[in-house]
Each structure stands twice: as structure tokens, then as C-alpha cells.
Design an enzyme around this catalytic site. Structure first.
Site, PDB file in Angstrom:
ATOM      1  N   VAL A   1       0.825  -1.210   0.000  1.00 30.98           N
ATOM      2  CA  VAL A   1       0.000   0.000   0.000  1.00 30.98           C
ATOM      3  C   VAL A   1       0.859   1.260   0.000  1.00 30.98           C
ATOM      4  O   VAL A   1       0.360   2.356   0.239  1.00 30.98           O
ATOM      5  CB  VAL A   1      -0.953   0.005   1.219  1.00 30.98           C
ATOM      6  CG1 VAL A   1      -1.938  -1.148   1.149  1.00 30.98           C
ATOM      7  CG2 VAL A   1      -0.172  -0.047   2.542  1.00 30.98           C
TER       8      VAL A   1
ATOM      9  N   HIS B   1      -4.620  -4.191  -2.181  1.00 28.75           N
ATOM     10  CA  HIS B   1      -5.079  -3.789  -0.848  1.00 28.75           C
ATOM     11  C   HIS B   1      -5.234  -2.289  -0.705  1.00 28.75           C
ATOM     12  O   HIS B   1      -5.310  -1.780   0.414  1.00 28.75           O
ATOM     13  CB  HIS B   1      -4.105  -4.328   0.210  1.00 28.75           C
ATOM     14  CG  HIS B   1      -4.065  -5.815   0.261  1.00 28.75           C
ATOM     15  ND1 HIS B   1      -2.945  -6.528   0.649  1.00 28.75           N
ATOM     16  CD2 HIS B   1      -5.003  -6.745  -0.060  1.00 28.75           C
ATOM     17  CE1 HIS B   1      -3.204  -7.828   0.576  1.00 28.75           C
ATOM     18  NE2 HIS B   1      -4.436  -7.982   0.150  1.00 28.75           N
TER      19      HIS B   1
ATOM     20  N   CYS C   1     -14.738  14.058   7.926  1.00 32.00           N
ATOM     21  CA  CYS C   1     -14.844  14.335   6.501  1.00 32.00           C
ATOM     22  C   CYS C   1     -15.336  15.757   6.253  1.00 32.00           C
ATOM     23  O   CYS C   1     -16.273  16.234   6.908  1.00 32.00           O
ATOM     24  CB  CYS C   1     -15.810  13.326   5.872  1.00 32.00           C
ATOM     25  SG  CYS C   1     -16.143  13.601   4.121  1.00 32.00           S
TER      26      CYS C   1
END
Length: 280
Positions: free
Chosen positions: A96, A112, A171
Site C-alpha cells: 500500500v 489492498h 470528513c
């Protein structure tokens, strides 16, 4: 023998954490053995435990800095070189860290996911990790924890006293949704479309070349099993035994930073002897 197998082209590379160890990122089960001292975050814990999620982001905030300092090693550059020669048709990585792409590889399937992106579990918005890092820095101006070693998932080990008071941000797109690195945690399922893409790459291959993976977990091993079922040769370069060795036409036990540059040298020598033009 491996150079000869590669010469036919249409090779698909399946890489694991062992390819990145020489960039300073330890693997889970090889000689550097991060799994012996590190318990990776699970999806269930991340989603269900706000305190564990806060600890994860504090540790990952520190680990991200080590990840951004990591640079591609000779193994990553070797894969990109073989791809430019037209011998490698596809790259599937279990890593990753983004080092394949930084080393020049193209069209890499990140099985992944990638630490370089963040997703919102509430609204699905995707954003760059750099943006989140800047927000976390502003939210934690006095956070000064440091770590010398980063794990393959970008996490580090920190004491509870070091993460006390760390502030997590939500977020921006949906005003507070839970953010998660866009990687597949333990206990989480790889997206089905991504798995199908990897199977399709393997099915078109003349050779599946495994680099730096012990193939302990089924997430990567299934592609070796699929290749073997279809009669597609499998070659493995790894330090130590793997759970795919019995399916391999050839297994090389060696450090990738040594073996892959030598493989490139042999491939280039064969090409020159055959009168092949220099790659563009």
C-alpha cells in the site's frame, strides 16, 4: 533459468511487502518480521471503537512521515525496467506504499489499496492523504510523538501517553463523517471488481512472478493457486519459504535487492545477444 522464463514475455508480477524492505519498510513475516511485534488494525475495531480509531490515526500520523520518506529501491526499479522492455504485462501488488509507481511502473493494480488516499465511510468521498495530514497538523499543533520504524500498513508503535489528547478530524464533504485510509484492513474484503481484474491478468499471463511475498494469506495466494490450476508457470523470488513453493516451477531464496538487478542484467544480456534494439 528465471531470465529464460521471462524472455517469453507476458509476465504478471505479484509483489508483497518483502519488495519494500530495502526501502526501510519492514515486512510482516520475512526476516524483518513486523508481525512478531505488531498487531495490525482490524476493520471491525476501526469502525466500532472510537478510542481505537483515535489511537490508529495518531500512530498513522507519525507513520505517514516515514512512508513519505521511503524511496523506491533497486527491486522496484527492476520491475519497472522489465515492464519497459515489454516483458512484464501487469503488476499486482499487495503493498500500500505506492513505491512501484514511484519507481516507474505503470498500470499497477493495488490489491489492498493505497495509503496515499483517504475515504469517508459515511459518504464515500475520496481525498488525498496529504490534505488530511495538513488538517491533522493544524488540529494537533503540539503533538510531537516520533517513531523510528514504520510497519507495512503505515502504522507505528506509540505508548498510550503519547497519543493522549490527539484530535481526529472528520470528513469535509459530509461535515464530520468517519475517515479511513483507502486500504483493506485485516477482516475487510478486497473489492470484488479488483479481484476479478487480478484474476483476468493472471489468466492472460505466460508466467506469474511472485516477488517478496510469503503467500501466507489467501488474498495473494489465490492467484498462485489459480495459475497452477490453469497450468500457468509460477516463479517465486523471496527470502525464506513461502506457502506457494510447491506450486512453483522455480523458487529463488534471495534478497530481492540483489536478485532482481542481477535478473535485469541477465535479461539485458540475452536481449543484446539476440540483437534486440535498445528499449525506448
Amino acid at each position: 533459468m528465471l531470465a529464460k522464463l521471462l524472455a517469453a514475455g507476458e509476465v504478471v508480477v505479484l509483489s508483497g511487502a518483502g519488495l519494500s524492505t530495502e526501502s526501510g519498510i519492514p515486512d510482516y513475516r520475512g526476516p524483518s518480521g513486523a508481525s512478531r511485534r505488531h498487531t495490525p488494525m482490524t476493520y471491525q475495531t476501526f469502525v466500532g471503537d472510537p478510542a481505537a480509531r483515535r489511537r490508529y490515526w495518531a500512530r498513522s500520523y507519525v507513520g505517514w512521515r516515514a512512508m513519505t520518506r521511503a524511496t523506491p529501491n533497486s527491486g522496484h526499479h527492476a520491475v519497472a525496467h522489465l515492464q519497459r522492455l515489454g516483458l512484464v504485462a501487469g503488476v499486482v501488488t499487495q503493498n500500500v506504499d505506492g513505491l512501484h509507481q514511484a519507481g516507474g511502473a505503470r498500470a499497477v493494480v493495488e490489491l489492498h489499496g493505497s495509503l496515499h488516499h483517504v475515504i469517508c465511510l459515511d459518504c464515500g468521498d475520496s481525498s488525498p492523504r496529504e490534505e488530511l495530514d495538513q488538517r491533522l497538523t493544524r488540529a494537533n499543533p503540539y503533538f510531537g510523538a516520533r517513531a523510528t520504524t514504520v510497519n507495512p500498513d503505515g502504522d507505528v508503535e506509540l505508548g498510550d501517553e503519547e497519543v493522549d489528547g490527539f484530535q481526529v478530524v472528520g470528513c469535509r464533504a459530509c461535515d464530520g463523517g468517519v475517515l479511513k485510509p483507502d486500504v483493506v484492513f485485516f477482516g475487510e474484503t478486497v473489492p470484488a471488481e479488483r479481484v476479478r481484474e487480478c484474476f483476468a491478468l493472471v489468466e492472460r499471463a505466460r508466467l506469474l512472478l511472485v516477488l517478496g511475498s510469503s503467500l501466507t494469506v489467501m488474498s495473494g495466494r489465490r492467484f498462485v493457486l489459480h495459475a497452477a490450476k490453469l497450468g500457468i508457470p509460477v516463479a517465486i523470488v523471496n527470502q525464506g519459504p513461502t506457502r506457494g513453493d510447491k506450486y512453483a516451477a522455480l523458487a529463488v531464496d534471495a534478497p530481492l535487492g540483489t536478485a532482481l538487478p542481477e535478473l535485469v542484467r541477465l535479461v539485458d544480456t540475452r536481449a543484446a545477444a539476440a540483437g534486440s534494439p535498445e528499449p525506448m
